[in-house]
Design an enzyme around this catalytic site. Structure first.
Site, mmCIF file in Angstrom:
data_model
loop_
_atom_site.group_PDB
_atom_site.id
_atom_site.type_symbol
_atom_site.label_atom_id
_atom_site.label_comp_id
_atom_site.label_asym_id
_atom_site.label_seq_id
_atom_site.Cartn_x
_atom_site.Cartn_y
_atom_site.Cartn_z
ATOM 1 N N GLY A 49 42.703 -18.756 14.368
ATOM 2 C CA GLY A 49 41.356 -18.996 14.865
ATOM 3 C C GLY A 49 40.498 -19.525 13.727
ATOM 4 N N GLN A 54 32.784 -21.368 9.281
ATOM 5 C CA GLN A 54 33.814 -21.374 8.233
ATOM 6 C C GLN A 54 34.070 -22.772 7.672
ATOM 7 O OE1 GLN A 54 36.775 -18.905 10.687
ATOM 8 N NE2 GLN A 54 37.211 -18.349 8.572
ATOM 9 N N CYS A 101 41.516 -13.487 7.066
ATOM 10 C CA CYS A 101 40.490 -14.481 7.347
ATOM 11 C C CYS A 101 40.589 -15.602 6.317
ATOM 12 C CB CYS A 101 39.115 -13.810 7.272
ATOM 13 S SG CYS A 101 37.755 -14.930 7.629
ATOM 14 N N LEU A 102 40.522 -16.843 6.776
ATOM 15 C CA LEU A 102 40.616 -17.977 5.853
ATOM 16 C C LEU A 102 39.435 -18.010 4.880
ATOM 17 C CD1 LEU A 102 41.880 -20.796 8.253
ATOM 18 C CD2 LEU A 102 43.204 -19.248 6.806
ATOM 19 N N HIS A 143 37.044 -11.395 16.347
ATOM 20 C CA HIS A 143 36.953 -11.826 14.938
ATOM 21 C C HIS A 143 36.168 -13.142 14.835
ATOM 22 C CE1 HIS A 143 38.824 -12.382 10.790
ATOM 23 N NE2 HIS A 143 38.285 -13.564 11.048
ATOM 24 N N GLU A 144 36.534 -14.114 15.675
ATOM 25 C CA GLU A 144 35.874 -15.430 15.594
ATOM 26 C C GLU A 144 34.410 -15.345 16.019
ATOM 27 O OE1 GLU A 144 37.327 -17.490 13.881
ATOM 28 O OE2 GLU A 144 39.272 -16.522 13.990
ATOM 29 N N HIS A 147 32.021 -14.197 13.376
ATOM 30 C CA HIS A 147 31.596 -15.236 12.424
ATOM 31 C C HIS A 147 30.308 -15.920 12.889
ATOM 32 C CE1 HIS A 147 34.726 -15.378 9.400
ATOM 33 N NE2 HIS A 147 35.686 -15.467 10.295
#
Ligand SMILES: [Zn+2]
Length: 178
Positions: A49, A54, A101-102, A143-144, A147
């Site tokens: 995701g 991000q 997480c990226l 999670h997304e 953000h």
């Protein structure tokens, strides 16, 4: 398509609430390109995701795709686009699970999430859809969408002692869970 630069924590874009996507955006070539670029960026870094903040875009937009061949037997999720998403918990049951997480590279930690959620969002053409998700899929959605409100999974960790580097996770934790 292009691979975009991923913002890492402490960049202010990750801590600012993202703005709703406006109706006009769906016909904008650059908006559609952003979605394609986010997909390519997610693939490049093997994420499941990616949220627009991000990649330095303060928009309520995220993409999700969970490959079916994943070794941890997660349910496959075909590529999907979430625009202006709303998430509602279903059933009240929570579950602990590992997240990475990226924007927080090389780390993983245990986070408690709703086990089942309802997602309401627009697709990349501006068409409204609604679905119910559970388990890992529900986790990725939460999670997304976090953000988009300026939150990262670290904020949700009840016990920081589970925080681990990915290499140590593979060496000491993943092995034990097989
Ligand atoms: Zn993330």
């Amino acid at each position: 398509m292009s691979i975009l630069k991923v913002a890492r924590i402490a960049h202010p874009v990750l801590r600012s609430p993202a703005k709703p996507v406006r109706k006009e955006a769906f016909r904008d070539r650059l908006f559609q390109k952003l979605i394609d670029d986010m997909r390519e960026t997610m693939h490049e870094y093997e994420g499941v995701g990616l949220a627009a903040p991000q990649v330095h875009e303060g928009l309520r937009l995220a993409v999700i795709e969970v490959p079916g061949s994943d070794e941890r037997a997660r349910a496959e999720v075909p590529f999907m686009v979430l625009v202006n998403p709303e998430v509602t918990p279903l059933g009240g049951e929570r579950e602990n699970g590992w997240e990475g997480c990226l924007s927080v590279p090389d780390l993983r930690g245990v986070v408690q999430r709703w086990k089942r959620v309802k997602l309401e969002a627009l697709d990349r053409d501006g068409k409204r859809y609604s679905l119910e998700a559970q388990d890992f899929f529900a986790r990725v959605i939460q999670h997304e969408c976090d953000h988009l409100d300026g939150n990262v999974y670290l904020d949700r960790m009840a016990d920081m002692r589970s925080l681990t580097f990915i290499k140590e996770f593979e060496d000491h934790i993943h092995k034990d869970e097989e």
